[in-house]
Motif scaffolding. Structure first.
Motif, short mmCIF file in Angstrom:
data_model
loop_
_atom_site.label_atom_id
_atom_site.label_comp_id
_atom_site.label_asym_id
_atom_site.label_seq_id
_atom_site.Cartn_x
_atom_site.Cartn_y
_atom_site.Cartn_z
N GLN A 92 0.83 -1.20 0.00
CA GLN A 92 0.00 0.00 0.00
C GLN A 92 0.87 1.26 0.00
O GLN A 92 0.56 2.23 -0.68
CB GLN A 92 -0.95 0.01 1.21
CG GLN A 92 -2.05 -1.02 1.13
CD GLN A 92 -2.97 -0.78 -0.06
OE1 GLN A 92 -3.46 0.32 -0.27
NE2 GLN A 92 -3.19 -1.81 -0.86
N LEU A 96 0.98 4.25 -2.75
CA LEU A 96 0.87 5.66 -2.36
C LEU A 96 2.03 6.45 -2.94
O LEU A 96 1.85 7.56 -3.46
CB LEU A 96 0.82 5.80 -0.84
CG LEU A 96 0.80 7.23 -0.30
CD1 LEU A 96 -0.44 7.97 -0.77
CD2 LEU A 96 0.88 7.21 1.23
N GLU A 99 1.41 7.07 -6.54
CA GLU A 99 0.35 8.07 -6.68
C GLU A 99 0.89 9.48 -6.41
O GLU A 99 0.59 10.42 -7.15
CB GLU A 99 -0.76 7.74 -5.68
CG GLU A 99 -2.12 8.24 -6.09
CD GLU A 99 -3.18 7.70 -5.14
OE1 GLU A 99 -3.73 8.53 -4.39
OE2 GLU A 99 -3.44 6.49 -5.16
#
Length: 105
Positions: A92, A96, A99
């Motif tokens: 995760q 992130l 992103e």
């Protein structure tokens, strides 16, 4: 943060804060389970550092160590349930990061 919480977090930081821990955990999650194969898979890690990381990750409960009574002895590592949870968190964080970098440009 209470002293007990601080101490537990410091231990977590010590275990996963090392630049090699995440690489070792990811390699084991990908199915690389033997020390020699891990050393070849994780570019740049020394035998000494790998041994230390495996020992710390095992003592913290993120890895399970299985030693087979063979000649020569065979040792394999696998993720514990908590190790699997941590790898999902690491995945995760990686998403992130991607992103964030995408929105910076």
């Amino acid at each position: 943060m209470s002293p007990t919480t601080q101490s537990a977090y410091s231990q977590l930081e010590d275990v996963v804060g090392c630049k090699w821990s995440v690489s070792v955990l990811r390699a084991i999650a990908e199915g690389v389970s033997r020390p020699g194969a891990l050393e070849r898979h994780v570019q740049g890690i020394s035998t000494k550092v790998l041994s230390e990381r495996l020992r710390k990750l095992t003592s913290y409960g993120l890895l399970a160590k299985q030693v087979y009574a063979e000649v020569p002895p065979r040792t394999e590592y696998s993720l514990t349930e908590n190790g699997q949870k941590l790898v999902r968190i690491i995945d995760q964080l990686k998403l992130l990061d991607v992103e964030i970098k995408r929105t910076e440009t």
